[in-house]
Design a protein around this motif. Structure first.
Motif, PDB file in Angstrom:
ATOM      1  N   ARG A 133      -1.492  -0.929   9.516  1.00  0.00           N
ATOM      2  CA  ARG A 133      -0.301  -0.217   9.338  1.00  0.00           C
ATOM      3  C   ARG A 133       0.652  -1.133   8.852  1.00  0.00           C
ATOM      4  O   ARG A 133       1.602  -0.929   7.902  1.00  0.00           O
ATOM      5  N   GLN A 134       0.783  -2.075   9.376  1.00  0.00           N
ATOM      6  CA  GLN A 134       1.858  -3.260   8.841  1.00  0.00           C
ATOM      7  C   GLN A 134       1.589  -3.641   7.387  1.00  0.00           C
ATOM      8  O   GLN A 134       2.197  -3.781   6.730  1.00  0.00           O
ATOM      9  N   MET A 135       0.280  -3.819   7.284  1.00  0.00           N
ATOM     10  CA  MET A 135      -0.287  -4.234   5.779  1.00  0.00           C
ATOM     11  C   MET A 135       0.245  -3.036   4.735  1.00  0.00           C
ATOM     12  O   MET A 135       0.525  -3.292   3.583  1.00  0.00           O
ATOM     13  N   LEU A 136       0.045  -1.690   5.172  1.00  0.00           N
ATOM     14  CA  LEU A 136       0.258  -0.452   4.214  1.00  0.00           C
ATOM     15  C   LEU A 136       1.716  -0.518   4.228  1.00  0.00           C
ATOM     16  O   LEU A 136       2.082  -0.200   2.979  1.00  0.00           O
ATOM     17  N   LYS A 137       2.533  -0.873   5.014  1.00  0.00           N
ATOM     18  CA  LYS A 137       3.830  -0.643   5.022  1.00  0.00           C
ATOM     19  C   LYS A 137       4.590  -1.727   4.009  1.00  0.00           C
ATOM     20  O   LYS A 137       5.461  -1.676   3.280  1.00  0.00           O
ATOM     21  N   LYS A 138       3.793  -2.916   4.068  1.00  0.00           N
ATOM     22  CA  LYS A 138       4.397  -4.210   2.936  1.00  0.00           C
ATOM     23  C   LYS A 138       4.176  -3.807   1.567  1.00  0.00           C
ATOM     24  O   LYS A 138       4.611  -4.296   0.778  1.00  0.00           O
ATOM     25  N   LYS A 139       3.045  -2.948   1.296  1.00  0.00           N
ATOM     26  CA  LYS A 139       2.741  -2.620   0.014  1.00  0.00           C
ATOM     27  C   LYS A 139       3.688  -1.604  -0.558  1.00  0.00           C
ATOM     28  O   LYS A 139       4.530  -1.278  -0.938  1.00  0.00           O
TER      29      LYS A 139
END
Length: 139
Positions: A133-139
């Motif tokens: 979820r953190q990686m998706l938020k960064k994108k």
């Protein structure tokens, strides 16, 4: 397995690493925790060599072939049996199933161990979910 043998100096160096349980001139046994960490990092796209380096394990000492074969073996075990497949069962399994009846205490002990394993697996999955979820938020 690689034909390269580990020197006494390399064995001593590896024994000091907290991710290693035992070392001989031919083999290295890693902790179950390191194997779980390896799988989690590898599924996020990290290369096996980088995971070993970050864990303080020198790829030049261990050998790239050992790293590749360990990663391949752990991924296959994880796909087949999940986190349980990463556990070192050599001390607990004699190779043949027990035919004797377990006592109530032994049954409770086994269920508690299984419960603890499932809790650890759930925690790992929660961490992976959070990281995704953190990686998706960064994108």
């Amino acid at each position: 397995m690689t034909k390269r043998l580990l020197t006494k100096k390399e064995q001593e160096l590896l024994k000091r690493n907290p991710n290693v349980t035992t070392v001989s001139e031919k083999a290295i046994t890693y902790t179950d925790e390191f194997k779980r960490h390896f799988i989690a990092q590898n599924e996020q796209g990290k290369l096996p060599r980088d995971i070993f380096e970050e864990a303080g394990l020198d790829p030049d000492c261990i050998g790239l072939e050992r790293i590749r074969s360990s990663g391949k073996r752990w991924r296959a075990s994880y796909r087949e049996a999940g986190v349980e497949g990463l556990q070192d069962t050599r001390k607990t399994n004699s190779g043949r199933p027990s035919e004797r009846e377990l006592t109530l205490e032994q049954k409770i002990e086994r269920l508690e161990a299984k419960n603890q394993l499932l809790r650890a697996e759930n925690e790992l999955l929660k961490k992976l979910d959070l990281l995704e979820r953190q990686m998706l938020k960064k994108k």
